[in-house]
Design an enzyme around this catalytic site. Structure first.
Site, PDB file in Angstrom:
ATOM      1  N   ARG A   1       1.460   5.388  -1.777  1.00 25.86           N
ATOM      2  CA  ARG A   1       1.422   6.522  -0.857  1.00 25.86           C
ATOM      3  C   ARG A   1       2.542   7.487  -1.201  1.00 25.86           C
ATOM      4  O   ARG A   1       3.605   7.050  -1.671  1.00 25.86           O
ATOM      5  CB  ARG A   1       1.603   5.978   0.568  1.00 25.86           C
ATOM      6  CG  ARG A   1       1.303   6.970   1.654  1.00 25.86           C
ATOM      7  CD  ARG A   1       1.364   6.302   3.010  1.00 25.86           C
ATOM      8  NE  ARG A   1       0.856   7.186   4.042  1.00 25.86           N
ATOM      9  CZ  ARG A   1       0.849   6.899   5.325  1.00 25.86           C
ATOM     10  NH1 ARG A   1       1.314   5.726   5.744  1.00 25.86           N
ATOM     11  NH2 ARG A   1       0.368   7.756   6.197  1.00 25.86           N
TER      12      ARG A   1
ATOM     13  N   SER B   1       6.320   6.613   7.855  1.00 28.64           N
ATOM     14  CA  SER B   1       5.557   5.485   8.393  1.00 28.64           C
ATOM     15  C   SER B   1       6.467   4.257   8.553  1.00 28.64           C
ATOM     16  O   SER B   1       6.461   3.588   9.595  1.00 28.64           O
ATOM     17  CB  SER B   1       4.377   5.165   7.460  1.00 28.64           C
ATOM     18  OG  SER B   1       3.619   4.119   7.984  1.00 28.64           O
TER      19      SER B   1
ATOM     20  N   TYR C   1      -3.149   6.737  -1.447  1.00 27.71           N
ATOM     21  CA  TYR C   1      -3.611   6.880  -0.055  1.00 27.71           C
ATOM     22  C   TYR C   1      -4.200   8.278   0.162  1.00 27.71           C
ATOM     23  O   TYR C   1      -5.265   8.438   0.744  1.00 27.71           O
ATOM     24  CB  TYR C   1      -2.408   6.662   0.865  1.00 27.71           C
ATOM     25  CG  TYR C   1      -2.668   6.737   2.356  1.00 27.71           C
ATOM     26  CD1 TYR C   1      -2.935   5.587   3.090  1.00 27.71           C
ATOM     27  CD2 TYR C   1      -2.607   7.955   3.043  1.00 27.71           C
ATOM     28  CE1 TYR C   1      -3.134   5.646   4.461  1.00 27.71           C
ATOM     29  CE2 TYR C   1      -2.815   8.017   4.416  1.00 27.71           C
ATOM     30  CZ  TYR C   1      -3.074   6.867   5.119  1.00 27.71           C
ATOM     31  OH  TYR C   1      -3.278   6.924   6.482  1.00 27.71           O
TER      32      TYR C   1
ATOM     33  N   HIS D   1       2.624  -7.950  -1.474  1.00 29.37           N
ATOM     34  CA  HIS D   1       3.589  -6.850  -1.558  1.00 29.37           C
ATOM     35  C   HIS D   1       4.512  -7.088  -2.767  1.00 29.37           C
ATOM     36  O   HIS D   1       5.411  -6.302  -3.029  1.00 29.37           O
ATOM     37  CB  HIS D   1       4.474  -6.792  -0.305  1.00 29.37           C
ATOM     38  CG  HIS D   1       3.834  -6.153   0.901  1.00 29.37           C
ATOM     39  ND1 HIS D   1       2.978  -5.077   0.827  1.00 29.37           N
ATOM     40  CD2 HIS D   1       3.966  -6.417   2.232  1.00 29.37           C
ATOM     41  CE1 HIS D   1       2.614  -4.717   2.051  1.00 29.37           C
ATOM     42  NE2 HIS D   1       3.185  -5.514   2.915  1.00 29.37           N
TER      43      HIS D   1
ATOM     44  N   THR E   1      -1.965  -0.564   3.309  1.00 30.23           N
ATOM     45  CA  THR E   1      -2.388  -1.920   2.959  1.00 30.23           C
ATOM     46  C   THR E   1      -3.587  -2.373   3.788  1.00 30.23           C
ATOM     47  O   THR E   1      -4.581  -2.891   3.267  1.00 30.23           O
ATOM     48  CB  THR E   1      -1.218  -2.908   3.223  1.00 30.23           C
ATOM     49  OG1 THR E   1      -0.018  -2.336   2.738  1.00 30.23           O
ATOM     50  CG2 THR E   1      -1.476  -4.253   2.598  1.00 30.23           C
TER      51      THR E   1
ATOM     52  N   SER F   1       1.895   1.640   2.962  1.00 28.99           N
ATOM     53  CA  SER F   1       1.179   2.553   2.063  1.00 28.99           C
ATOM     54  C   SER F   1      -0.318   2.610   2.363  1.00 28.99           C
ATOM     55  O   SER F   1      -1.059   3.273   1.636  1.00 28.99           O
ATOM     56  CB  SER F   1       1.352   2.097   0.611  1.00 28.99           C
ATOM     57  OG  SER F   1       2.698   2.098   0.264  1.00 28.99           O
TER      58      SER F   1
HETATM   59  S1  PPS Z   1       1.821  -2.885   6.236  1.00 36.21           S
HETATM   60  O1  PPS Z   1       2.693  -3.295   7.387  1.00 36.21           O
HETATM   61  O2  PPS Z   1       2.592  -2.773   4.995  1.00 36.21           O
HETATM   62  O3  PPS Z   1       0.662  -3.732   6.105  1.00 36.21           O
HETATM   63  O4  PPS Z   1       1.350  -1.408   6.647  1.00 36.21           O
HETATM   64  P1  PPS Z   1       0.246  -0.571   5.880  1.00 36.21           P
HETATM   65  O5  PPS Z   1      -1.097  -0.998   6.308  1.00 36.21           O
HETATM   66  O6  PPS Z   1       0.550  -0.586   4.414  1.00 36.21           O
HETATM   67  O7  PPS Z   1       0.534   0.916   6.329  1.00 36.21           O
HETATM   68  C1  PPS Z   1       0.398   1.339   7.663  1.00 36.21           C
HETATM   69  C2  PPS Z   1      -0.013   2.790   7.614  1.00 36.21           C
HETATM   70  O8  PPS Z   1      -1.423   2.885   7.355  1.00 36.21           O
HETATM   71  C3  PPS Z   1      -2.072   3.543   8.433  1.00 36.21           C
HETATM   72  N1  PPS Z   1      -3.429   3.004   8.612  1.00 36.21           N
HETATM   73  C4  PPS Z   1      -4.529   3.624   8.139  1.00 36.21           C
HETATM   74  N2  PPS Z   1      -4.702   4.772   7.461  1.00 36.21           N
HETATM   75  C5  PPS Z   1      -5.984   5.111   7.154  1.00 36.21           C
HETATM   76  N3  PPS Z   1      -7.065   4.371   7.496  1.00 36.21           N
HETATM   77  C6  PPS Z   1      -6.936   3.225   8.174  1.00 36.21           C
HETATM   78  N4  PPS Z   1      -7.998   2.503   8.507  1.00 36.21           N
HETATM   79  C7  PPS Z   1      -5.625   2.803   8.524  1.00 36.21           C
HETATM   80  N5  PPS Z   1      -5.132   1.729   9.181  1.00 36.21           N
HETATM   81  C8  PPS Z   1      -3.801   1.871   9.229  1.00 36.21           C
HETATM   82  C9  PPS Z   1      -1.153   3.267   9.615  1.00 36.21           C
HETATM   83  O9  PPS Z   1      -1.397   4.106  10.707  1.00 36.21           O
HETATM   84  C10 PPS Z   1       0.196   3.472   8.945  1.00 36.21           C
HETATM   85  O10 PPS Z   1       0.439   4.847   8.632  1.00 36.21           O
HETATM   86  P2  PPS Z   1       1.167   5.842   9.636  1.00 36.21           P
HETATM   87  O11 PPS Z   1       1.469   7.076   8.813  1.00 36.21           O
HETATM   88  O12 PPS Z   1       2.406   5.199  10.123  1.00 36.21           O
HETATM   89  O13 PPS Z   1       0.185   6.154  10.710  1.00 36.21           O
END
Ligand code: PPS
Length: 328
Positions: free
Chosen positions: A157, A165, A223, A135, A72, A70
């Protein structure tokens, strides 16, 4: 607690054996229905211990909570930078340049996987304000967190993007020996609430309801909103945490620097996030960064998937006041 070792292990084992079980997405562990959420088999002991033994909560602690995939890692980076903006005013030697956000802001439940006393000591030695991730659904958090004055920052999200994702991620990090999970199989599971820490609707609603009942305790973020107006939400988080930016800080560009530091483009290109592995499962750090966009679901969903998930979102969130733009 000193003599707990073997007895505790035995109890953990008994607990796991007593729980309903489901096949995971594409992982080498089963999911167990523990306290009404689907807990990964490799985390169940740690979640159970975290709930029982995490007692020494400080009022200055901040817990960043999320349903997996989402955003994180983004909210961890932002919350760390905001809460520490007095400590690290210059971004030149900022810890995020050399440490992955999952290491800087450790998941609380995973900290309880090894020797409990060592872990508690390690957590008690962290610099304040201590910032943790989780989580774990709100209802399963330790009493100590719920009853103290510590703050919770929750990110959720849009389920369409969350699903896309998660599907990409689980297939990416799965062991080579396991077959990939087709989108149809994953979608079926997602619609039935079967995913690590799911159902997603219960996860969101747990924190959502608490944020309404107790707005000084839980800040509920989306998000998509964060993407749309990061500046506004960074200020909101700072106010919520009790460390607002001064006018001088604002005009000298502190907020903009934090936004840039934590941006997807910047974080994914940092050497520290491009190579190396993290955690017990040895996940490649680069796999936490894929597209970082909102609305990528349009590239994956068929009309019938769209119809099905929209109906589920509407039904599950109905009457809660929580909605997502395209589904309402
Ligand atoms: S986890 O494994 O639960 O910790 O993953 P999580 O961080 O919750 O989610 C990963 C998605 O967040 C995107 N991501 C970001 N979005 C915006 N800004 C920043 N800095 C950022 N860093 C990671 C990441 O690309 C994953 O989304 P998707 O849609 O797959 O690209």
């Amino acid at each position: 607690m000193a003599s707990m070792g073997g007895i505790q292990e035995n109890e953990d084992e008994k607990l796991i054996l007593s729980l309903p079980k489901e096949k995971p997405w594409a992982q080498p562990y089963d999911l167990y229905l523990f306290q009404n959420f689907w807990c990964p088999g490799i985390h169940i002991q740690a979640v159970n211990r975290f709930q029982k033994y995490f007692e020494a909560v400080k009022d200055s602690d901040v817990v960043v909570a999320s349903f997996p995939k989402s955003g994180t890692i983004w909210i961890k980076a932002l919350t760390f930078s905001i809460a520490n903006h007095h400590r690290f005013p210059s971004l030149e030697n900022h810890p995020l340049l050399t440490t992955n956000p999952h290491e800087l802001v450790p998941f609380l439940e995973f900290s309880f996987g090894g020797n409990i006393q060592d872990q508690i000591l390690h957590l008690s030695n962290m610099t304040e304000p201590r910032i943790f991730g989780t989580h774990t659904p709100f209802t399963s958090l330790p009493k100590s967190i719920k009853e103290s004055n510590c703050k919770l920052v929750y990110i959720c999200r849009d389920p369409f993007d969350n699903f896309v994702s998660a599907w990409n991620y689980f297939n990416k990090v799965k062991p080579m020996s396991l077959p990939a999970l087709t989108m149809e199989e994953a979608f079926e599971k997602y619609c039935n609430g079967i995913m690590d820490y799911g159902p997603w609707w219960s996860h969101m609603l747990g924190y959502w309801n608490e944020s309404i009942a107790n707005p000084n305790k839980v800040l509920f973020l989306k998000y998509e909103d964060l993407k749309e107006d990061t500046n506004f939400h960074v200020k909101r988080i700072a106010e919520f945490l009790g460390c607002p930016f001064t006018q001088k800080e604002e005009s000298s560009g502190v907020i903009q620097s934090i936004i840039k530091l934590c941006s997807f483009e910047n974080m994914k290109d940092l050497e520290v996030n491009k190579s190396g592995k993290i955690g017990r499962g040895g996940i490649e750090k680069k796999d936490f960064f894929r597209k970082g966009e909102k609305g990528d679901w349009v590239n994956y969903f068929t009309p019938s998937m769209q119809e099905k998930l929209s109906a589920i979102v509407e039904e599950k969130l109905s009457g809660s006041g929580l909605s997502f733009k395209k589904c309402s």
